[in-house]
Design an enzyme around this catalytic site. Structure first.
Site, PDB file in Angstrom:
ATOM      1  N   GLN A   1       0.825  -1.207   0.000  1.00 36.28           N
ATOM      2  CA  GLN A   1       0.000   0.000   0.000  1.00 36.28           C
ATOM      3  C   GLN A   1       0.865   1.266   0.000  1.00 36.28           C
ATOM      4  O   GLN A   1       0.504   2.283   0.584  1.00 36.28           O
ATOM      5  CB  GLN A   1      -0.935  -0.008   1.213  1.00 36.28           C
ATOM      6  CG  GLN A   1      -2.086  -0.992   1.104  1.00 36.28           C
ATOM      7  CD  GLN A   1      -3.027  -0.651  -0.038  1.00 36.28           C
ATOM      8  OE1 GLN A   1      -3.187   0.503  -0.414  1.00 36.28           O
ATOM      9  NE2 GLN A   1      -3.656  -1.674  -0.607  1.00 36.28           N
ATOM     10  N   SER A   2       1.985   1.205  -0.674  1.00 32.96           N
ATOM     11  CA  SER A   2       2.926   2.316  -0.693  1.00 32.96           C
ATOM     12  C   SER A   2       2.339   3.585  -1.313  1.00 32.96           C
ATOM     13  O   SER A   2       1.921   3.587  -2.476  1.00 32.96           O
ATOM     14  CB  SER A   2       4.182   1.905  -1.471  1.00 32.96           C
ATOM     15  OG  SER A   2       4.989   3.027  -1.732  1.00 32.96           O
TER      16      SER A   2
END
Length: 329
Positions: A74-75
């Site tokens: 989920q960068s």
């Protein structure tokens, strides 16, 4: 006059500073202000775009047409990289820590929507081999006719650090406009580049206030070494001799909780309560842990000598959605 590298202008800047009146009153400590770097854009929202404005400018100047970078599943950084690549007509390849069976949600969904090529690697490979893997991908893509440019995790390197050098210039100007001075500036620390940029500017611009990072992974020793390294890398872009000490780096350790991107119920409850109180949404990975840490430190009296503190909201709203089922309403 110190001349810093040039950048591409993408983010909506300057971001505003707001006073968090209700939270300040509830905690009974210093007045808390928040810099809304979550409002730098929609697709590029958060702190990463400030760093990417400098990093991608260097890539474009070198004639590169494909951006390779890495991050968690989920960068925010990877999503912002995919967005700026699409906006500038570049290709992007994201090396993500996770597996292809992960639910297509939050930032991962946006990565796909923005046309990024995604390569999944194991947490072990990410920890020990991510740079080597990106170098191998670079060679592979060069054979296909691309000219790739590797951006490290979080764009946290010497050139990326200038994004928050510029942010400090903004803060100093906003202090004058608002007739307020911040005794301390607080920021979530996950890869070190945001903190290093602020500290670099503090030294060069003679800012009279302290920078505090709340680490969301690893520990204070790791980040002191990491930030120290980035600072010297940034100074290589400047024609000035700067001396740094690790003692100048302030890390509020102890709020990693269960680990990077893993939330405790008290952290999620704090995010929920703050959203109701101030109408501001934090994310579970970075800002939620950091603001929770700030609130706990104020309760302990660690900030009692401060009159005003500034919290930098580094974004991450898309990271809330994959953890939505963990909230208790």
């Amino acid at each position: 006059m110190i001349k810093i590298p040039e950048r591409i202008s993408i983010a909506n800047l300057p971001t505003k500073i707001e006073k968090m009146k209700k939270l300040s009153k509830k905690l009974g400590g210093p007045d808390i202000y928040i810099k809304r770097d979550d409002q730098t854009g929609i697709e590029v929202s958060g702190n990463k775009i400030r760093k990417l404005e400098f990093t991608v400018k260097e890539a474009v100047d070198k004639g590169c047409n494909l951006l390779i970078t890495c991050g968690g599943i989920q960068s925010n950084h990877c999503r912002a990289t995919a967005a700026i690549a699409a906006k500038l007509g570049l290709n992007s390849c994201l090396v993500l820590k996770g597996n292809s069976g992960t639910e297509l949600n939050g930032n991962l969904f946006l990565d796909k929507l923005l046309g990024a090529e995604i390569r999944f690697i194991t947490p072990e490979d990410y920890k020990d081999k991510r740079m080597k893997i990106m170098e191998q991908i670079k060679i592979e893509l060069e054979h296909k006719g691309f000219k790739p440019y590797i951006i490290p995790e979080g764009a946290s390197n010497g050139i990326g650090g200038f994004g928050y050098y510029k942010a400090m210039e903004e803060i100093i100007e906003q202090e004058k406009e608002m007739n307020v001075h911040f005794d301390r500036i607080i920021v979530a620390t996950g890869s070190g580049g945001t903190y290093s940029g602020l500290l670099l500017a503090k030294k060069i611009l003679n800012y009279n206030g302290d920078i505090y990072g709340v680490n969301v992974c690893d520990d204070d020793e790791y980040f002191k070494n990491k930030i120290y390294s980035i600072l010297y890398e940034s100074s290589e872009y400047l024609n000035v001799n700067l001396e740094f000490s690790k003692d100048e780096i302030n890390i509020l350790d102890g709020y990693v909780g269960r680990g990077y991107a893993i939330s405790r119920q008290e952290e999620l409850q704090f995010i929920y309560e703050l959203a109701k109180l101030e109408g501001i949404i934090l994310d579970p990975v970075y800002t939620g842990k950091a603001m929770y840490g700030l609130a706990e430190e104020i309760k302990r009296g660690s900030f009692k000598e401060c009159k005003n503190v500034l919290f930098v909201h580094t974004g991450g709203i898309f990271g809330v959605f994959p953890q939505k089922d963990l909230f208790e309403f």
